[in-house]
Design a protein around this motif. Structure first.
Motif, short mmCIF file in Angstrom:
data_model
loop_
_atom_site.label_atom_id
_atom_site.label_comp_id
_atom_site.label_asym_id
_atom_site.label_seq_id
_atom_site.Cartn_x
_atom_site.Cartn_y
_atom_site.Cartn_z
N SER A 196 0.26 -1.69 -0.25
CA SER A 196 0.30 -0.07 -0.43
C SER A 196 0.97 1.45 0.20
O SER A 196 0.34 2.58 -0.19
N GLY A 197 1.94 1.25 0.07
CA GLY A 197 2.88 2.59 0.68
C GLY A 197 4.34 2.03 -0.43
O GLY A 197 4.49 0.72 -1.12
N ASN A 198 5.03 2.97 0.11
CA ASN A 198 6.57 2.82 -0.97
C ASN A 198 7.53 2.37 0.12
O ASN A 198 8.34 1.84 -0.60
N ASP A 199 7.21 2.05 1.63
CA ASP A 199 7.86 1.82 2.12
C ASP A 199 7.75 -0.01 2.22
O ASP A 199 7.71 -1.07 3.37
N VAL A 200 8.36 -0.32 0.94
CA VAL A 200 7.60 -2.13 0.82
C VAL A 200 8.44 -2.06 1.37
O VAL A 200 9.07 -3.76 1.87
N GLU A 201 10.26 -2.34 1.56
CA GLU A 201 11.55 -3.12 2.48
C GLU A 201 11.26 -2.79 3.59
O GLU A 201 11.47 -3.76 3.93
N ILE A 202 10.84 -2.08 4.09
CA ILE A 202 10.15 -1.94 5.50
C ILE A 202 9.43 -2.76 6.22
O ILE A 202 9.71 -3.88 6.84
N LEU A 203 8.15 -2.89 5.77
CA LEU A 203 7.37 -3.82 5.39
C LEU A 203 7.90 -5.26 5.65
O LEU A 203 7.56 -6.10 6.48
N GLY A 204 8.21 -5.54 4.30
CA GLY A 204 8.67 -7.28 3.50
C GLY A 204 9.68 -7.38 4.82
O GLY A 204 9.51 -8.89 5.46
N ARG A 205 10.70 -6.96 4.92
CA ARG A 205 11.24 -7.60 6.32
C ARG A 205 11.07 -6.95 7.33
O ARG A 205 10.84 -7.96 8.37
N GLN A 206 9.92 -6.55 7.69
CA GLN A 206 9.60 -6.83 9.49
C GLN A 206 8.61 -8.09 9.41
O GLN A 206 8.47 -8.83 10.11
N LEU A 207 8.15 -8.40 8.38
CA LEU A 207 6.81 -9.57 8.01
C LEU A 207 7.56 -10.65 8.16
O LEU A 207 7.47 -11.57 9.01
N LEU A 208 8.38 -11.30 7.76
CA LEU A 208 9.66 -11.64 7.96
C LEU A 208 10.29 -12.32 8.62
O LEU A 208 10.80 -12.80 9.69
N ASP A 209 10.89 -10.75 9.96
CA ASP A 209 10.85 -10.99 10.95
C ASP A 209 10.15 -11.68 11.95
O ASP A 209 10.80 -12.14 12.85
N ASN A 210 8.90 -11.05 12.17
CA ASN A 210 7.99 -11.55 13.03
C ASN A 210 7.44 -13.42 12.03
O ASN A 210 7.51 -13.70 13.10
N LEU A 211 7.80 -13.44 11.25
CA LEU A 211 7.53 -15.12 10.61
C LEU A 211 8.73 -15.76 11.47
O LEU A 211 8.41 -17.11 11.70
N PHE A 212 9.70 -14.88 11.16
CA PHE A 212 10.83 -16.41 11.85
C PHE A 212 11.04 -15.67 12.85
O PHE A 212 12.24 -15.77 13.47
N ASN A 213 10.41 -15.11 14.30
CA ASN A 213 10.43 -14.67 15.37
C ASN A 213 11.76 -14.25 15.56
O ASN A 213 12.54 -14.52 16.46
N LYS A 214 12.39 -13.04 15.00
CA LYS A 214 13.36 -11.98 14.43
C LYS A 214 13.11 -10.50 14.94
O LYS A 214 13.53 -10.10 14.59
N THR A 215 11.94 -10.21 15.57
CA THR A 215 11.66 -9.45 16.09
C THR A 215 12.53 -8.31 17.06
O THR A 215 12.73 -9.35 17.62
N GLU A 216 13.17 -7.23 17.38
CA GLU A 216 13.83 -7.15 17.53
C GLU A 216 12.57 -5.50 18.76
O GLU A 216 11.85 -5.20 17.95
N GLY A 217 13.63 -5.67 19.82
CA GLY A 217 12.80 -4.58 20.44
C GLY A 217 11.58 -4.89 21.38
O GLY A 217 10.95 -6.49 21.19
#
Length: 291
Positions: free
Chosen positions: A93-114
């Motif tokens: 839906s926006g221009n921040d595709v890279e950030i959204l994609g990385r966050q989705l994969l981090d969530n999927l593989f339980n690598k979320t920081e913070g």
């Protein structure tokens, strides 16, 4: 007046209004953010249902779904990314595709920081609050797997919610202050209108204590105060008639007393004259008798 009903009336209503507005501000500060957050959760769930339906129907790549996705993102103020099983972006839906994609994969593989707080977890979806270290901001996110196997991420910044709460509280404070001020003026005028007949009745009753029955209540309303004024007018007339009758009876009594006093004086004078007239022949008789 020191203990004026008008002042008490005004203070009570102003105090109630001020207390109500302060209570609303307190409730807003405590519960409004939670309420907004719950609404945002419902918005994410609603957006998920629409996206999931489009994925099942195979419309996820269509232009119609592009328009629908823009409407969803604009309505709920969220960012969306949809990826296939090979981590290829299908829709965003926006221009921040890279950030959204990385966050989705981090969530999927339980690598979320913070720090992360799970709000709701059901089926293949998770709703959570996370602090994104990359952009230094807090988000509410919903991510998981669609029924057709695609993965997705929807997120919305919590700063907007906090700003909305602050703006709402500030607006309520401004509106409340103006409302209290205007209400104080209105209440003062209303209290003045209500207490004026009472002050008029007080003035009439004060004159009645000095036996002045000329003043009458002239109100034309049909309120309880008007009924009281009518009764005071009737009381004034009754007292005036009664006092007039008492004065007449007092005058007659005074005349009777004066008449009685005159009779007593005449009786005393008569006895004095009789005594004087009898003393002379008795003295002569007594002298002859002694001789």
């Amino acid at each position: 007046m020191r203990h004026s009903i008008k002042k008490q009336f005004a203070f009570i209503f102003i105090g109630l209004m001020t207390g109500t507005i302060l209570a609303c501000l307190l409730v807003n500060n405590i519960f409004l953010e939670t309420f907004y957050l719950k609404n945002k959760q419902d918005a994410l769930a609603s957006a998920y249902d629409k996206i999931n339906k489009a994925s099942i129907d195979g419309d996820i790549r269509s232009d119609d779904f592009d328009i629908e996705l823009r409407k969803i993102c604009g309505k709920y103020n969220i960012s969306v990314i949809i990826m296939d099983a090979d981590s290829q972006t299908l829709k965003t839906s926006g221009n921040d595709v890279e950030i959204l994609g990385r966050q989705l994969l981090d969530n999927l593989f339980n690598k979320t920081e913070g720090p992360k707080e799970i709000l709701e977890e059901k089926n293949n979806s998770v709703i959570q609050i996370v602090f994104d270290q990359r952009v230094k901001s807090e988000y509410i996110e919903m991510w998981g797997t669609l029924d057709n196997g695609n993965i997705y991420l929807m997120r919305s910044a919590l700063e907007s919610i906090k700003d909305s709460v602050m703006i709402a509280n500030r607006f309520l404070a401004y509106v409340g202050s103006c409302a209290v001020l205007l209400s104080a003026i209105v209440i003062y005028l209303v209290a003045k209108k209500v207490t004026e007949p009472i002050l008029e009745l007080a003035s009439i009753s004060e004159k009645m204590t000095h036996l002045d029955f000329e003043a009458k209540y002239t109100g034309t309303s049909k309120t309880e105060i008007a009924v009281l004024g009518t009764n005071i007018n009737e009381l004034s007339e009754t007292l005036e008639e009664t006092i007039s009758e008492l004065k007449t009876a007092n005058n007659e009594l005074q005349k009777d007393i004066e008449k009685k006093n005159k009779i007593d004086e005449m009786r005393k004078e008569f006895l004095s004259n009789v005594s004087h007239e009898l003393k002379t022949p008795i003295a002569l008789i007594q002298g002859y008798a002694e001789g």
